[in-house]
Design a protein around this motif. Sequence first.
Motif, mmCIF file in Angstrom:
data_model
loop_
_atom_site.group_PDB
_atom_site.id
_atom_site.type_symbol
_atom_site.label_atom_id
_atom_site.label_comp_id
_atom_site.label_asym_id
_atom_site.label_seq_id
_atom_site.Cartn_x
_atom_site.Cartn_y
_atom_site.Cartn_z
ATOM 1 N N GLN A 70 -14.018 -36.902 -23.835
ATOM 2 C CA GLN A 70 -15.051 -38.038 -23.813
ATOM 3 C C GLN A 70 -15.801 -37.847 -25.216
ATOM 4 O OE1 GLN A 70 -15.926 -40.013 -21.700
ATOM 5 N NE2 GLN A 70 -17.911 -41.042 -21.877
ATOM 6 N N VAL A 71 -15.657 -39.069 -25.934
ATOM 7 C CA VAL A 71 -16.232 -39.089 -27.358
ATOM 8 C C VAL A 71 -17.762 -39.147 -27.291
ATOM 9 C CG1 VAL A 71 -16.266 -40.505 -29.418
ATOM 10 C CG2 VAL A 71 -14.020 -40.413 -28.073
ATOM 11 N N GLN A 72 -18.247 -38.323 -28.264
ATOM 12 C CA GLN A 72 -19.762 -38.428 -28.240
ATOM 13 C C GLN A 72 -20.273 -39.014 -29.357
ATOM 14 O OE1 GLN A 72 -21.192 -34.463 -27.409
ATOM 15 N NE2 GLN A 72 -20.895 -34.766 -25.166
ATOM 16 N N LEU A 73 -21.254 -39.877 -29.437
ATOM 17 C CA LEU A 73 -21.878 -40.436 -30.531
ATOM 18 C C LEU A 73 -23.293 -40.292 -30.914
ATOM 19 C CD1 LEU A 73 -20.059 -44.084 -30.436
ATOM 20 C CD2 LEU A 73 -19.348 -42.171 -31.803
ATOM 21 N N VAL A 74 -23.768 -39.662 -31.886
ATOM 22 C CA VAL A 74 -25.001 -39.583 -32.220
ATOM 23 C C VAL A 74 -25.790 -40.212 -33.402
ATOM 24 C CG1 VAL A 74 -26.736 -37.619 -32.651
ATOM 25 C CG2 VAL A 74 -24.973 -37.361 -31.022
ATOM 26 N N GLU A 75 -26.696 -40.928 -32.999
ATOM 27 C CA GLU A 75 -27.395 -41.889 -34.388
ATOM 28 C C GLU A 75 -28.621 -40.944 -34.703
ATOM 29 O OE1 GLU A 75 -26.246 -45.044 -31.137
ATOM 30 O OE2 GLU A 75 -27.029 -43.214 -31.153
ATOM 31 N N SER A 76 -28.738 -41.285 -35.884
ATOM 32 C CA SER A 76 -30.003 -40.893 -36.563
ATOM 33 C C SER A 76 -30.517 -42.012 -37.682
ATOM 34 C CB SER A 76 -29.942 -39.588 -37.119
ATOM 35 O OG SER A 76 -29.048 -39.385 -38.243
ATOM 36 N N GLY A 77 -31.643 -41.987 -38.056
ATOM 37 C CA GLY A 77 -32.138 -42.754 -39.204
ATOM 38 C C GLY A 77 -33.168 -43.709 -38.802
ATOM 39 N N GLY A 78 -33.348 -43.832 -37.722
ATOM 40 C CA GLY A 78 -34.310 -45.073 -37.459
ATOM 41 C C GLY A 78 -35.589 -44.896 -37.727
ATOM 42 N N GLY A 79 -36.582 -45.985 -37.458
ATOM 43 C CA GLY A 79 -37.872 -45.770 -38.014
ATOM 44 C C GLY A 79 -38.774 -46.839 -37.983
ATOM 45 N N LEU A 80 -40.010 -46.853 -38.743
ATOM 46 C CA LEU A 80 -40.588 -47.893 -38.868
ATOM 47 C C LEU A 80 -40.612 -48.491 -40.447
ATOM 48 C CD1 LEU A 80 -42.979 -50.070 -38.095
ATOM 49 C CD2 LEU A 80 -44.649 -48.126 -38.634
ATOM 50 N N VAL A 81 -40.623 -49.694 -40.868
ATOM 51 C CA VAL A 81 -40.436 -49.877 -42.077
ATOM 52 C C VAL A 81 -41.092 -51.471 -42.443
ATOM 53 C CG1 VAL A 81 -38.187 -50.896 -41.968
ATOM 54 C CG2 VAL A 81 -39.071 -50.027 -44.276
ATOM 55 N N GLN A 82 -41.625 -51.677 -43.415
ATOM 56 C CA GLN A 82 -42.080 -52.921 -43.788
ATOM 57 C C GLN A 82 -41.160 -53.841 -44.119
ATOM 58 O OE1 GLN A 82 -45.161 -52.281 -46.899
ATOM 59 N NE2 GLN A 82 -46.640 -52.031 -45.244
ATOM 60 N N ALA A 83 -41.230 -55.194 -43.904
ATOM 61 C CA ALA A 83 -40.512 -56.172 -44.237
ATOM 62 C C ALA A 83 -40.273 -56.093 -45.767
ATOM 63 C CB ALA A 83 -41.059 -57.600 -44.022
ATOM 64 N N GLY A 84 -38.667 -56.427 -46.053
ATOM 65 C CA GLY A 84 -38.342 -56.121 -47.475
ATOM 66 C C GLY A 84 -37.849 -54.807 -47.803
ATOM 67 N N GLY A 85 -38.005 -53.803 -46.871
ATOM 68 C CA GLY A 85 -37.517 -52.321 -47.058
ATOM 69 C C GLY A 85 -36.464 -52.405 -46.758
ATOM 70 N N SER A 86 -35.971 -50.594 -46.619
ATOM 71 C CA SER A 86 -34.657 -50.364 -46.526
ATOM 72 C C SER A 86 -34.767 -49.350 -45.388
ATOM 73 C CB SER A 86 -34.072 -50.079 -47.798
ATOM 74 O OG SER A 86 -33.788 -51.063 -48.747
ATOM 75 N N LEU A 87 -33.675 -48.930 -44.707
ATOM 76 C CA LEU A 87 -33.416 -47.784 -43.935
ATOM 77 C C LEU A 87 -31.762 -47.624 -43.930
ATOM 78 C CD1 LEU A 87 -35.516 -48.376 -40.767
ATOM 79 C CD2 LEU A 87 -35.678 -46.427 -42.401
ATOM 80 N N ARG A 88 -31.375 -46.435 -43.653
ATOM 81 C CA ARG A 88 -30.211 -46.090 -43.741
ATOM 82 C C ARG A 88 -29.868 -45.237 -42.205
ATOM 83 N NH1 ARG A 88 -26.083 -42.177 -47.305
ATOM 84 N NH2 ARG A 88 -27.076 -40.625 -46.125
ATOM 85 N N LEU A 89 -29.026 -45.862 -41.520
ATOM 86 C CA LEU A 89 -28.620 -45.192 -40.279
ATOM 87 C C LEU A 89 -27.347 -44.321 -40.318
ATOM 88 C CD1 LEU A 89 -29.235 -48.076 -37.791
ATOM 89 C CD2 LEU A 89 -30.761 -46.505 -38.476
#
Length: 126
Positions: A1-20
Amino acid sequence: QVQLVESGGGLVQAGGSLRLACAASRRTFNTYVMGWFRQAPGKEREFVASRRHNGGRPLYADSVKNRFTISTPIASANDTVYLQMNSLKPDDTAVYYCVIREGIVLKSAPFDYPWWGQGTQVTVSS
């Protein structure tokens, strides 16, 4: 069974950046596509981007083209995929899910991906 784990979410202002980031484990097949979907409150799950394990041109939803980039590290022993999100908008607010499917065909429908991560929240404030 494949397992996937995400990270990197959060709160950011419009125009900003995030990396998941998403790390896959227990994969038993050698060719595969990894990607991202998202789901905003009260809306259906929406395709964001997908990429073959060995590179090639990714597939993007029109709503994120030229703002989001899906990629993998040069040396990805852990089957990792990133989603770099720039110029974020309030409409990008959603839970983002990492997905994986066996094969090399890029798909954009939720039912084409049998394995999903638990999701990570991205909130973009105006």
